[in-house]
Design an enzyme around this catalytic site. Structure first.
Site, short mmCIF file in Angstrom:
data_model
loop_
_atom_site.label_atom_id
_atom_site.label_comp_id
_atom_site.label_asym_id
_atom_site.label_seq_id
_atom_site.Cartn_x
_atom_site.Cartn_y
_atom_site.Cartn_z
N HIS A 176 0.93 -1.12 -0.05
CA HIS A 176 -0.03 -0.10 0.13
C HIS A 176 0.85 1.23 0.18
O HIS A 176 2.15 1.30 0.09
CB HIS A 176 -0.87 -0.04 1.35
CG HIS A 176 -0.22 0.11 2.48
ND1 HIS A 176 0.75 -1.06 3.18
CD2 HIS A 176 -0.16 1.08 3.25
CE1 HIS A 176 1.24 -0.56 4.26
NE2 HIS A 176 0.56 0.65 4.54
N HIS A 218 1.31 3.92 2.25
CA HIS A 218 1.69 4.75 3.02
C HIS A 218 3.31 4.91 3.06
O HIS A 218 3.99 3.96 2.71
CB HIS A 218 1.47 4.05 4.34
CG HIS A 218 -0.09 4.31 4.84
ND1 HIS A 218 -0.65 3.21 5.50
CD2 HIS A 218 -0.72 5.30 4.68
CE1 HIS A 218 -1.97 3.81 5.75
NE2 HIS A 218 -2.01 5.04 5.40
N ASP A 272 5.68 4.97 4.84
CA ASP A 272 6.80 3.88 5.45
C ASP A 272 7.15 2.62 4.52
O ASP A 272 7.79 1.75 4.94
CB ASP A 272 6.40 3.58 6.86
CG ASP A 272 5.28 3.00 7.04
OD1 ASP A 272 4.02 3.36 6.39
OD2 ASP A 272 4.99 2.14 7.84
N HIS A 273 6.28 2.57 3.47
CA HIS A 273 6.19 1.36 2.47
C HIS A 273 6.76 1.64 1.14
O HIS A 273 6.95 0.97 0.27
CB HIS A 273 4.79 0.73 2.40
CG HIS A 273 4.55 0.07 3.71
ND1 HIS A 273 4.62 -1.10 4.05
CD2 HIS A 273 4.01 0.55 4.79
CE1 HIS A 273 4.23 -1.57 5.48
NE2 HIS A 273 3.97 -0.21 5.91
N HIS A 327 -6.51 -2.60 5.72
CA HIS A 327 -5.78 -1.48 6.11
C HIS A 327 -6.38 0.00 5.75
O HIS A 327 -5.77 0.91 6.16
CB HIS A 327 -4.48 -1.42 5.26
CG HIS A 327 -3.42 -0.71 6.32
ND1 HIS A 327 -3.25 -1.07 7.55
CD2 HIS A 327 -2.31 0.23 6.01
CE1 HIS A 327 -2.26 0.09 8.24
NE2 HIS A 327 -1.93 0.67 7.15
N ASP A 333 0.40 -4.38 6.06
CA ASP A 333 -0.32 -3.64 7.22
C ASP A 333 -1.56 -4.09 6.99
O ASP A 333 -2.12 -3.84 5.92
CB ASP A 333 -0.10 -2.34 7.21
CG ASP A 333 1.23 -1.72 7.49
OD1 ASP A 333 2.22 -2.59 7.58
OD2 ASP A 333 1.39 -0.55 7.62
N HIS A 343 6.70 -5.14 11.23
CA HIS A 343 6.20 -3.81 11.60
C HIS A 343 5.76 -3.67 13.06
O HIS A 343 4.81 -3.13 13.42
CB HIS A 343 4.69 -3.78 10.71
CG HIS A 343 4.26 -2.43 10.56
ND1 HIS A 343 3.28 -1.51 11.30
CD2 HIS A 343 4.65 -1.35 9.33
CE1 HIS A 343 3.20 -0.35 10.81
NE2 HIS A 343 3.67 -0.14 9.60
#
Lengths: 304, 304
Positions: free
Chosen positions: B61, B63, B65-66, B138, B208, B266
């Site tokens: 996804h 976000h 941090d990914h 998520h 996530d 995570h």
């Protein structure tokens, strides 16, 4: 407190031990970031700088190794509850950059990111210091930065004031701040007990650049010059082509500008095992030369 | 060779010791990346994975941090002279993402970055394995991934073949690959010396997500399940709100799916000093549970 911490000192390609470019300055608790390569937020955690007091980011140019840490940094600051705006300064393209920044991924920012385009010689004015943009030469829109404190009050001659009959206390402050006072009917002028204004501290960061006269001019008598020192001088052709500086060239700039200290940064990955060739070369021209490395801290004291 | 290396195991906020999400799998020399948080390229350098053989990135996804490690990674690969295309797979929004990616900063890419939008149940087919997208939960478009090797040839019974009069050599290969041969006028069928096809190795990465049945289904008998394990179960309300899983919930999924091994990743920054609470909780439900950490490597052997 005036402390500079190197967060990223690597060249275009990071290595296992050198991050892409980033320098943070803590001046009396306020944090100023100069460039923000990938991984800067994590380096700030390692350096324990905190993020809350970061007010401004100064970008030298928009190559990936100088900017890719910003999206993650602003996301993390938002998660931490930041509401104060963040000011990002850079050369031409800053508004496009900020727009792209905010479009990258699912962001929920709780604060404003404000972009400001600077031209060479532009000055960002703050109450106690200025940040001045310098013309550099990297083949694309680019800037260096001078961070210089405004003049401080002159030295207060406490003994002389007592001799003149001034009682220690609030009158000292009045005199120090330039006011004339009367003690026992006698006029005492500030200039009788206060020396000439004292210069503030001055640090210059070039970002990526060929050596240029505008840096010599801007760095005159600086406490610290942080200069592009990507390659050794035997690779001058390459430095010219890639628009970087050699250690020798950076040291010549430092020497001409009579700076107190030179730190070479943006170290090419080819020196990841041994930076001595860069260091020896720079020192042969300018004695107080050093090679920056990750999490190295430099505290700049007042000179008088 | 089927080796998974954790490059980033931190939660939404990285810490000094945990990077944002990224996992790399080396399968017979080909590298596949699952998520690519900020700093992934440097973690690849630390893990000495190389970059040349990276063919594909699977994003769970968008976000920050990914995904924030992708721009720096592709820039570095381009500097290294890459010319082969890079395939990036992800849920809805991949094309916008790739466009923004390529607009961020002064890039000069010498290779193509191709984005592919996947829906749950979509399958990316390669010659020896598939990557299947799984529905996760998520709160924004998101996917998990199953990497599963295709069935291998059955076990070749060398002794039986010799008993049947087959001379060791090219005829062994013929039999093994399913062909019928004749030796001294006698017909020998493949099934006489070759066992049933053997299953390939299977690894599942959830990204996530809240715990969902689609993961149980997809992870059935997997060799390894890498599951969101952000929080301990006392913080279930928070996990529900932030759309993550607790260690207990992840372990329940592992147990229902009868996987061989569970790795929680995570990991929230609140466990940066001590991950034992997560570990104990998971193990109380599913014994072969572990907490991922940076640069941890897991080699997946064939089970038969």
């Amino acid at each position: 407190m005036f402390k500079l911490t190197f967060l990223g000192t690597g060249g275009t390609l990071p290595t296992a031990n050198r991050n892409p470019s980033a320098i943070i300055i803590n001046r009396k608790g306020e944090l100023l970031l100069f460039d923000c390569g990938e991984g800067t937020q994590q380096q700030m955690m390692r350096a324990k700088t905190g993020m809350k007091n970061l007010t401004s980011v100064f970008i030298t140019h928009y190559h990936a190794d100088h900017i890719l840490g910003i999206p993650g940094l602003i996301q993390t600051m938002s998660f931490q509850g930041r509401t104060e705006p963040l000011h990002i300064y850079g050369p031409r393209w800053i508004h496009e950059f900020v727009n792209i920044l905010l479009a990258l991924g699912y962001y929920k920012l709780n604060f404003e990111v404000k972009g400001y385009e600077l031209q060479p010689e532009d000055v960002v004015e703050r109450s106690e210091y200025v940040v001045k943009a310098i013309k550099t030469d990297h083949g694309i829109p680019s800037l260096g930065y001078v961070l210089e404190e405004k003049e401080r009050l002159g030295k207060f001659d406490r003994e002389r004031a007592i001799e003149l009959g001034v009682p220690p206390g609030p009158l000292f402050s009045k005199l120090h701040s330039g006011k004339t006072i009367f003690v026992g009917g006698k006029e005492i002028k500030s200039s009788q007990v206060v020396g000439p204004p004292r210069r503030g501290r001055k640090v210059v960061y070039t970002g990526d650049t060929r050596p240029v006269d505008t840096i010599v001019e801007a760095a005159k008598n600086a406490d610290l010059l942080v200069h592009d020192g990507t390659l050794t001088h035997d690779l001058l052709d390459w430095a010219i082509e890639a628009k970087h500086s050699t250690a020798k060239e950076a040291a010549e700039i430092a020497s001409k500008a009579c700076v107190a200290e030179l730190m070479l940064t943006h170290v090419s990955s080819r020196y990841s095992e041994d930076t001595k060739p860069l260091l020896m070369e720079a020192r042969s021209v300018f004695k107080n030369s050093h090679i920056a490395k990750e999490l190295m801290e430099i505290v700049i004291p007042y000179q008088d």
